[in-house]
Design a protein around this motif. Structure first.
Motif, PDB file in Angstrom:
ATOM      1  N   ARG A  83      -7.936   5.657 -15.284  1.00  0.00           N
ATOM      2  CA  ARG A  83      -8.255   4.399 -14.606  1.00  0.00           C
ATOM      3  C   ARG A  83      -7.003   3.561 -14.435  1.00  0.00           C
ATOM      4  N   ARG A  92      -5.616  -2.733 -15.731  1.00  0.00           N
ATOM      5  CA  ARG A  92      -6.023  -3.982 -15.095  1.00  0.00           C
ATOM      6  C   ARG A  92      -4.830  -4.832 -14.674  1.00  0.00           C
ATOM      7  N   THR A 102      -3.355  -4.070 -11.019  1.00  0.00           N
ATOM      8  CA  THR A 102      -4.129  -4.150  -9.786  1.00  0.00           C
ATOM      9  C   THR A 102      -3.564  -5.228  -8.868  1.00  0.00           C
ATOM     10  N   ASP A 159     -10.610  -1.040 -10.503  1.00  0.00           N
ATOM     11  CA  ASP A 159     -11.537   0.086 -10.711  1.00  0.00           C
ATOM     12  C   ASP A 159     -11.111   1.361  -9.996  1.00  0.00           C
TER      13      ASP A 159
END
Length: 226
Positions: free
Chosen positions: A162, A165, A168, A207
């Motif tokens: 993934r 965060r 992103t 995501d």
């Protein structure tokens, strides 16, 4: 020797798979799905009966019998996969028979290092350890946050993970992942579920799923940030 088949045996140029256990059956089915002609061979009539519903060309035969292999036209095939890993004697004798009929490219499944050495000495060009490789892969996944993992060499891997965060909304060129973490993002899966190649201006969306490459420890460390 007997055969169960829906039409004539495949023309030379396809692949022969010997041994229709879990590994061999999956190899044969995958090759068929990829559009290759496959001649599958197993000594167990029950296995042949079962696989005849899924494969077009399935033959019951003793793969250690050089005469039987010649009668089936195996000598005309360039590539043969021997998936008899647990039956060590049968796999060695099969590779020997294939060598005698001059099959040019023999793949063989081994169950141990000693088994692999014998197969190589008998003429197998490619020896694989599917159970060991799967064990290594699962081990890496258990102790990391990677979603999938493929070891390419002694210290290099591809991984699915993934997106962290904190990364992103930023283009890859700005993130300088190779300089900072020793990894390269080569693909990204967006919200539509499709994977695409990345470019320096690719912006990582929340995501997202990334395909990264690099040294094993660096890939694991990067995945741990997600």
């Amino acid at each position: 020797m007997s055969a169960r088949r829906k039409k004539q045996l495949p023309a030379p140029g396809g692949v022969v798979v010997i041994g229709l256990g879990r590994i061999g059956a999956n190899v044969a089915l995958t090759l068929t799905q990829l559009g290759h002609d496959v001649l599958a061979i197993d000594s167990d009539p029950k296995v042949v009966q079962t696989m005849s519903e899924q494969l077009t060309h399935v033959v019951q035969a003793d793969s250690t019998d050089e005469t039987a292999l010649r009668q089936l036209g195996v000598a005309d095939f360039d590539r043969v996969m021997v998936a008899l890993g647990s039956a060590v004697q049968a796999s060695v004798l099969t590779v020997l028979a294939l060598t005698e009929i001059e099959v040019s490219e023999i793949w063989a499944r081994a169950s141990s290092n000693a088994h692999a050495k014998i197969l190589t000495a008998m003429g197998a060009a490619h020896v694989i350890f599917p159970e060991a490789e799967m064990g290594e892969r699962i081990g890496h996944l258990i102790v990391s946050r990677m979603l999938d993992f493929v070891e390419i060499g002694p210290d290099f891997a591809l991984a699915k993970t993934r997106v962290p965060r904190a990364m992103t909304g930023q283009p890859l060129a700005q993130l300088r992942l190779g300089e900072r973490y020793g990894v390269t993002v080569i693909g990204v899966q967006g919200p539509d579920g499709k994977f695409a190649h990345t470019r320096p201006d690719t912006v990582l969306a929340p995501d997202s799923i990334l395909i990264v490459e690099g040294a094993i420890d660096q890939v694991q460390a990067f995945s741990a940030m997600s």
